[in-house]
Design an enzyme around this catalytic site. Sequence first.
Site, PDB file in Angstrom:
ATOM      1  CG  HIS A 170      -3.306  -3.400   3.781  1.00 35.33           C
ATOM      2  ND1 HIS A 170      -2.155  -2.740   4.132  1.00 35.33           N
ATOM      3  CD2 HIS A 170      -4.131  -2.447   3.293  1.00 35.33           C
ATOM      4  CE1 HIS A 170      -2.272  -1.455   3.884  1.00 35.33           C
ATOM      5  NE2 HIS A 170      -3.462  -1.240   3.363  1.00 35.33           N
ATOM      6  CD  GLU A 182      -0.495  -5.336   5.993  1.00 36.85           C
ATOM      7  OE1 GLU A 182      -0.460  -6.002   4.935  1.00 36.85           O
ATOM      8  OE2 GLU A 182      -0.728  -4.122   6.009  1.00 36.85           O
ATOM      9  CB  CYS A 223      -0.984  -0.054   1.171  1.00 37.17           C
ATOM     10  SG  CYS A 223      -2.289   1.162   1.063  1.00 37.17           S
TER      11      CYS A 223
END
Lengths: 290, 187
Positions: free
Chosen positions: B169, B171, B79
Amino acid sequence: MNKRYELNKELAQMLKGGVIMDVTNAEQAKIAEEAGACAVMALERIPADIRAAGGVSRMSDPKLIKEIQEAVTIPVMAKVRIGHFVEAQILEALEIDYIDESEVLSPADDTYHIDKTKFKAPFVCGAKNLGEALRRIEEGASMIRTKGEPGTGDVIQAVIHMRKIQSEMRRMTSLSEDELYNEAKNLQVSYDLLKYVKENGKLPVVNFAAGGVATPADAALMMQLGAEGVFVGSGIFKSGDPAKRANAIVKAVTNFDDPKVLAELSEDLGEAMVGINENEIDLLMSNRGQ
Amino acid sequence: MVVGVLALQGAFIEHQKMLEKLGVETFQIRNRSQLDKPMDGIVLPGGESTTMFRILRDQLMVEPLKKMIHGGLPTFGTCAGLLLLAKQVDNYKSDYLQTMDIEAKKNAYGRQLGSFKAIGEFNGQDNTPFVFIRAPYIVEAKEGVEVLAIVNGKIVAARQNNQFVTAFHPELTDDLTVHKYFVDMLG
């Protein structure tokens, strides 16, 4: 959990380790962005001026919010009065990135907060203890901040609120399951939310510090006390050199546990906001909305 | 295996947790001297690219970081990290690191109400969850850049030699596919 609520919690995760700054026009928004703010809060008057002006304080003019949205690429937040769900509908129509249901404005309802689950736009709410934080989350808040005492330049209330929330969470982790039921009753919160706190030792959403932060040291203090980021309201644009102070506070949050760097950052920032201490003010905003 | 995670602002802890699940050791990079620690790879996380770059610049970290990336250090940008690495940003005057031959678009899906989740194919692997938060996408991948994922016709993951970027994302999910891909790059 619905996808929209998850996305809203996740936006708050992206703001972590950052500073969200109050701005009252597009020019200030640009200064804040350039200084490294991770988001700005658009409002007509900063809390110190709201306090000075008295009277009823409301959501900002949509025109001002749009100008600020045009001026920067970072997220733009704005405040609505506690319980004023129509102001929130208006901000959502403006595609605001975060709505702050805030005690800084005059409350519109003395009993009910906004049912934030009805909105697509994310909400951040203030809390001064664990019960308030979890009640706001139950109502749909996807981010929490301490209330502090806005517009004072005095960090004591933010410290009290952050310490209180952290110590209550630590206590929850040591309770047995049956004690937890009783605690849910005492705190007027749902058992499930409290169970999350017990198991994880933290809130299920990001928790920032707000209210009275005026110096890099204040910001680092709040981070060391467990805040995941910091709101700075009046502290920046009420000071002698806003751009420099804003940038120093940004770097203080990144380097919050490095006193050497903090010493350098604190040097020669010009005048801090004069501030008033909580004993000198008649209105405690943090008592609004329990 | 040790990976440094840029920890100036944003969701860096989430990356550390994912990498640690894969048995990779991590540490946080908050200042110039931490860039000198030995590492097998580096992560530029999600957050605000303007914030991260201002701190990188002020802390004199831009040139050493560029040198490390040009020197072949495996680099993973998500990002905001993607924006930091992109040579050009279509709707923003970028003076970021500009090490990767891609043109990106900032806040490409609009404001927070445009944030979304999707499930799709990453590097031939089906059912990979994608989370887009005020995300960018890649407008153009120049020569030498391999496209790894496309969502709704837009490039959202790509690699050029030692540099790997995602607009989304990984994560924020429980799925380790994308982080595994990066760990394989560590050699």
